[in-house]
Design an enzyme around this catalytic site. Sequence first.
Site, PDB file in Angstrom:
ATOM      1  N   CYS A 131      -4.495   6.037  -0.718  1.00  0.00           N
ATOM      2  CA  CYS A 131      -3.764   6.513   0.460  1.00  0.00           C
ATOM      3  C   CYS A 131      -2.252   6.419   0.282  1.00  0.00           C
ATOM      4  CB  CYS A 131      -4.223   5.768   1.720  1.00  0.00           C
ATOM      5  SG  CYS A 131      -3.749   4.027   1.811  1.00  0.00           S
ATOM      6  N   HIS A 184      -3.537   1.381   5.870  1.00  0.00           N
ATOM      7  CA  HIS A 184      -3.837   2.787   5.559  1.00  0.00           C
ATOM      8  C   HIS A 184      -2.674   3.660   6.026  1.00  0.00           C
ATOM      9  CE1 HIS A 184      -6.526   6.039   4.400  1.00  0.00           C
ATOM     10  NE2 HIS A 184      -6.124   6.701   5.469  1.00  0.00           N
ATOM     11  N   HIS A 204      -4.665  12.829   4.375  1.00  0.00           N
ATOM     12  CA  HIS A 204      -4.726  11.476   3.809  1.00  0.00           C
ATOM     13  C   HIS A 204      -5.832  11.408   2.763  1.00  0.00           C
ATOM     14  CE1 HIS A 204      -8.163   9.580   6.381  1.00  0.00           C
ATOM     15  NE2 HIS A 204      -8.319  10.882   6.354  1.00  0.00           N
TER      16      HIS A 204
END
Length: 346
Positions: free
Chosen positions: A261, A309, A321
Site C-alpha cells: 500500500c 494502510h 490502493h
Amino acid sequence: MAAHRRSRQRPVGGTTARAAVTVVLAGTATAAGFDGAAHAAPRPAPAGADVDRLYREAEVATEKYNGAKEKADSARERLRDLQDETARAQARLNKAREALGAVAAAQYRAGGLDPALRLMLSDDPDAYLDGAALAERAGSRHHAELGRVRAQLREIEKLRGAARVEVKTLTTRRAELGRHKRTITEKLSAARQALSRMSPEERPGITGGTGRAARSAGGTARDTALSQAPNARAAQAVAYAHQKLGSPYVWGATGPDAFDCSGLVLAAYRSAGVSLPRTTYAQIDAGRRVSRSELLPGDLVFFYSGISHVGLYIGNGQMIHAPNPSAPVRVAPVDQMPFAGATRVV
C-alpha cells in the site's frame, strides 16, 4: 396401647420440606444458568473476518518491516561512505608516512658531524650557512608534516569508531527485519489457509474482484480526477496509479510491477518527481493535513487507528490502493475502511 406407642408420622413441611424445595430450586436455577450460558455463547467469527484481521496484522508488520529496511539501507549507505572516507584518509596517511620516511633517511645519512665543526671544515662557509638555513626550514616543514600525520591518525580512528557504530546499527536493523519478516509470513500463511476455507460466494468481499474489473473503472472518471487535482504533481500521481490498476500486491514492493500500500503511493509520487517516506506512519506527515470534506484527487488517505494502510484519493469518494495479497491494485470506496486522516502532498 400399641397404637399410642406407634410413632406419629410428621407432615411434610418444616425444615425437611424447605430443604427439599431449596434443592429443587437450586437445581432449576443451575439448569437455567447453564441453558442461558449456552444461549449467550458468542458465535465463531466468520472466516472473512479472520482473513481481514490477519491481513491487517500482516500489513502492520509490513509497514514496520519497511521502516526497518529504510533505516537499514541508510545505515548501510553511511557505513559505505565511512569506509570510502577511511580508505581515502589511509591513502593520505601512507603518502605522508612515505614523505616522513624519506626525510628521516636523509637526516640519518647527513648526520654525524656537529654543525659547528662542519662549518669550520667547510671550504665555502657562506654556502654552508645557506644550506643550514634551508635545512632548518626543511625541519620546520618536517615538524608540520608530522603534525598532519598525527591529525590523520586521529581522523582515521574517529572514522573507524563511527563505522563500528554503523555496523552495530546495521546488525540490529537486520535482526529487526528478520522478526518482522517472520511475522508477515506467519500472518499471510494463516490468511491463505482461512481464505481456502471460504466459499466462492464469500471471497469477493476480501479479494474485491479482478484486475480487469478494476481497470475498467478508468476513462471519464480518470479524466475528471486529473482535472480536479490541486497541482500537476498530484495529477501525475493519479495518472500513474490508474496505469497500475491490476498490478499484484507484494509486501515490501515499490513497483514498477508490484506494490504494497505505501509502496504504491510512494511510486506514484516518485513518478511526479516527489520523494515520499517509505512507511504509512511517516507518509501521513509528508504534507499538509486535510479533512475528509476537503479531499482532492492526489491526496493520501489513511486508515485504521495505527495508520497502517494508505490509498491515493481519485475523487468521488473513491481511491486507488493496494489492498492485500488476495487483491490487485484496485479502485475502492474510501469508506470501506476506518478513516484515520488525509494528507495533501505539497
